[in-house]
Structure formats: structure tokens, C-alpha cells
Scaffold this active site. Structure first.
Site, PDB file in Angstrom:
ATOM      1  N   GLY A  10       0.810  -1.216   0.000  1.00 37.32           N
ATOM      2  CA  GLY A  10       0.000   0.000   0.000  1.00 37.32           C
ATOM      3  C   GLY A  10       0.843   1.266   0.000  1.00 37.32           C
ATOM      4  N   LEU A  12       1.498   3.583   2.416  1.00 32.76           N
ATOM      5  CA  LEU A  12       2.464   3.652   3.518  1.00 32.76           C
ATOM      6  C   LEU A  12       3.445   2.475   3.461  1.00 32.76           C
ATOM      7  CD1 LEU A  12       3.610   4.679   6.206  1.00 32.76           C
ATOM      8  CD2 LEU A  12       1.793   3.401   7.373  1.00 32.76           C
ATOM      9  N   ASP A  34      -3.975 -13.007   3.488  1.00 29.03           N
ATOM     10  CA  ASP A  34      -5.215 -12.239   3.664  1.00 29.03           C
ATOM     11  C   ASP A  34      -5.482 -12.160   5.165  1.00 29.03           C
ATOM     12  OD1 ASP A  34      -7.879 -11.361   3.910  1.00 29.03           O
ATOM     13  OD2 ASP A  34      -8.388 -12.178   1.946  1.00 29.03           O
ATOM     14  N   ALA A  58      -5.301  -2.454   5.471  1.00 30.73           N
ATOM     15  CA  ALA A  58      -6.652  -2.017   5.828  1.00 30.73           C
ATOM     16  C   ALA A  58      -7.463  -1.833   4.555  1.00 30.73           C
ATOM     17  CB  ALA A  58      -6.606  -0.692   6.602  1.00 30.73           C
ATOM     18  N   TYR A  59      -8.780  -1.819   4.708  1.00 26.29           N
ATOM     19  CA  TYR A  59      -9.688  -1.420   3.631  1.00 26.29           C
ATOM     20  C   TYR A  59      -9.885   0.082   3.838  1.00 26.29           C
ATOM     21  CZ  TYR A  59     -14.051  -1.217   0.891  1.00 26.29           C
ATOM     22  OH  TYR A  59     -15.046  -0.902  -0.015  1.00 26.29           O
ATOM     23  N   THR A  60      -9.191   0.893   3.028  1.00 25.71           N
ATOM     24  CA  THR A  60      -9.071   2.327   3.323  1.00 25.71           C
ATOM     25  C   THR A  60     -10.011   3.220   2.508  1.00 25.71           C
ATOM     26  OG1 THR A  60      -7.300   2.516   1.704  1.00 25.71           O
ATOM     27  CG2 THR A  60      -6.637   2.122   3.984  1.00 25.71           C
ATOM     28  N   TYR A 123     -15.871   3.307   8.267  1.00 23.06           N
ATOM     29  CA  TYR A 123     -14.410   3.144   8.306  1.00 23.06           C
ATOM     30  C   TYR A 123     -13.881   3.469   9.705  1.00 23.06           C
ATOM     31  CZ  TYR A 123      -9.491   4.431   7.486  1.00 23.06           C
ATOM     32  OH  TYR A 123      -8.117   4.550   7.556  1.00 23.06           O
ATOM     33  N   LYS A 127     -12.156   0.907  12.556  1.00 21.91           N
ATOM     34  CA  LYS A 127     -10.804   1.118  13.094  1.00 21.91           C
ATOM     35  C   LYS A 127     -10.852   1.338  14.609  1.00 21.91           C
ATOM     36  CE  LYS A 127      -7.449   1.709  10.651  1.00 21.91           C
ATOM     37  NZ  LYS A 127      -6.451   0.769  10.064  1.00 21.91           N
TER      38      LYS A 127
END
Ligand SMILES: NC(=O)c1ccc[n+]([C@@H]2O[C@H](COP(=O)([O-])OP(=O)(O)OC[C@H]3O[C@@H](n4cnc5c(N)ncnc54)[C@H](OP(=O)(O)O)[C@@H]3O)[C@@H](O)[C@H]2O)c1
Length: 280
Positions: A10, A12, A34, A58-60, A123, A127
Site C-alpha cells: 500500500g 504507507l 489475507d 486495511a480497507y481504506t 471506516y 478502526k
């Protein structure tokens, strides 16, 4: 030190893989493991035997999370729980990347680490719940909240603005959401330093200073010497599925306690533009 990074493919993660030197670092994307599968996570951790696990996976897609609530919780919360359990089992430390979206976004002064969680989006809720679960499973974990992340190696706000400014003469950008941009390179360096210090508890990290998206776009277009004119507008002109926080500046006191001083967002933006110009 052995380190395993989930989410290494990703925005980052890319910077972490480039910046982390001097340690034995393994980077994993979703095809390698996964995080929704405990078995896959545990197998990866058993194989690499890290002292530190960095969870940047993450699913961002904050708007996507609103319509895919199950996926958001499966990845961001249950996936994080899987990683925390597998790290505990292996005796590894954990650094969990979290977000300004865990707060209500209505403050008018920087959020301190112990302020009440009041996420307003799916989201943010996924988190925030992950943070709570992680602290329960692994009290010594480090929860690192960040905001407005940008950098090369993935799509972020500056790319979108530079694309628009390259093709249009006038662009409108919202001027009623204030936050602190965070350059992936500076964040990656802070993460390396925090891991080396064996940090625990909650820490906030972003570049220094704050701005609105309009102010960020203005600085970006000016520094890129593009001729497009940037105009301020308001959030009601850009209604999106997930509510955006009006104010999400994070206090950096917790980071300073670890002896880490972040460059200003303007300095970071100029280095980002330099990095972007380097042919790959
Ligand atoms: N971007 C921001 O503005 C921002 C702000 C605050 C906090 N954060 C947090 O910072 C962290 C890094 O964000 P980012 O912007 O770098 O994210 P990103 O660019 O969207 O990358 C997401 C990473 O998660 C991986 N991933 C997604 N689903 C997965 C799954 N089911 N199993 C394993 N890996 C999975 C992806 O792997 P593949 O690509 O291989 O599928 C990718 O490496 C996240 O925890 C995010 O919540 C980001």
C-alpha cells in the site's frame, strides 16, 4: 531485529519498505496473506518469526466502507484481531496503524491520544473497534494514529490535484475541512524509530502544522508551477457517502515524548514533489 509488515504493497507500506534499513524486514500484501484468515496470518508470522509486526493493511476506501460494511469490519477489525492474536501467540510486538477518523471531527483544538472515540463513519467505527480489541488482546501494542497520508507509490490527494491542475484552468477544493497532512516517508521514519524504542500505548503522528484541503492544493499547485487557479469551496458542494471530519488535527505531544519531531507539512510536500520527479 526481524519485522513483518502487513500492507507492504500500500501507500504507507511502499514507503516503509523503502525507508526501513538495517533490520530484517519482510513485506506482505493481501496475496501473500489475507488478514481475514487467521490461518494465513499465523502461517506468515510463524514463517518469518518477527520481533515486530507492523499492521498497515486495511480497507481504506472510506466511501466504499459505507456501502460495504461487512468487508470494512472483516478487514479492518476482524483482520486486525487475527494479526493481534497471531502476534501474541508468537511473542511479537505489534504496531497498529489507525486513523483520525476514530474521533468525532468536531473539535477546534488538536486531538490528544486519550480523547473519547466517537467515529462518524463505518471506516472510523471499524478502526476504533479494532483499537479496542487490539488493546484487550495485546496491551503492549502500539496504536499509531495518523491522518491525510500522501506519498508516491499509491493514489493520494496530491496526485489527484496535480492531475486536475494539469488538465484544467480552474479547480475547486474544499476549504472547510482542516487536518494535518502526513508524508509517507516521514511517517515511515517515525514508525522505525518507535519500533526501535519498543513503543507501547497510543501515539499520534502527522507532519507538523495544519491546513485545509484548499490550502494544501494551493501550496501544491504553486510549488509545481502549474497555471491552474485553485478556488475555495465548501463540503456541501462535494457530498460523498462518508461524512468527512471538519477538524481532525492530531496533537503531536505523544510523538514528541518519544523524541520524534516531524517536519512541517509544507517541507514534506516539497520533498514529495522532488521524489515524484525522480524517474523510476
Ligand atoms: N491513507 C490515509 O490517508 C490514512 C489516514 C489515516 C490512517 N491510515 C491508515 O494507515 C494504514 C495504511 O494506509 P494506506 O493508505 O497505506 O493504505 P492503502 O494504500 O489503501 O493500502 C492498503 C494495504 O492493505 C492491504 N490489504 C487490504 N486488504 C487486505 C486483506 N484483506 N489482507 C491483507 N492485506 C490487505 C493492501 O494489500 P494489496 O494491495 O496487496 O491488496 C495494501 O497493502 C491503514 O491502516 C490506514 O487505515 C491511512
Amino acid at each position: 531485529m526481524r519485522v513483518t509488515i502487513f500492507g507492504a504493497t500500500g501507500l504507507l507500506g511502499n514507503a516503509l519498505m523503502r525507508e526501513w534499513r538495517g533490520d530484517e524486514v519482510t513485506g506482505l500484501g493481501s496475496r501473500d496473506a489475507d488478514i481475514r484468515s487467521y490461518d494465513q496470518v499465523a502461517a506468515a508470522i510463524q514463517e518469518h518469526r518477527p520481533e515486530w509486526v507492523v499492521l498497515a493493511a486495511a480497507y481504506t476506501d472510506v466511501d466504499g466502507c459505507e456501502t460495504n460494511r461487512d468487508l470494512a469490519f472483516d478487514v479492518n477489525c476482524h483482520g486486525a484481531v487475527n494479526v493481534a492474536k497471531a502476534a501474541t501467540q508468537a511473542g511479537a510486538r505489534l504496531m497498529f496503524l489507525s486513523t483520525d477518523y476514530v474521533f468525532n471531527g468536531e473539535s477546534c483544538r488538536p486531538y490528544e491520544i486519550d480523547e473519547a472515540l466517537a467515529p462518524q463513519t463505518v471506516y472510523g467505527k471499524s478502526k476504533a473497534e479494532a483499537e479496542i480489541e487490539i488493546r484487550r488482546i495485546l496491551p503492549k501494542a502500539c496504536v499509531l494514529r495518523t491522518s491525510w497520508v500522501f506519498g508516491v507509490g499509491g493514489k493520494s490527494f496530491p496526485d489527484t490535484i496535480l492531475d486536475l491542475a494539469g488538465t484544467r484552468q480552474e479547480i475547486e477544493v474544499v476549504n472547510d475541512q482542516r487536518g494535518s497532512p502526513t508524508y509517507t516517508v516521514d511517517l515511515a521514519r517515525a514508525i522505525v524509530s518507535l519500533c526501535r524504542q519498543e513503543a507501547t500505548g497510543t501515539v499520534h503522528a502527522s507532519n507538523r502544522g495544519d491546513c485545509t484541503w484548499y490550502e494544501l492544493a494551493t501550496e501544491l499547485v504553486g510549488a509545481s508551477q502549474l497555471s491552474a487557479r485553485v478556488h475555495p469551496t465548501s463540503s456541501d458542494k462535494f457530498v460523498r457517502p462518508a461524512k468527512r471530519p471538519a477538524y481532525s488535527v492530531l496533537s503531536l505531544t505523544s510523538l514528541q515524548k518519544h523524541g520524534i519531531s516531524m517536519p512541517t507539512w509544507q517541507d514534506a510536500l516539497h520533498r514529495y514533489l522532488d521524489e515524484r520527479r525522480i524517474p523510476k
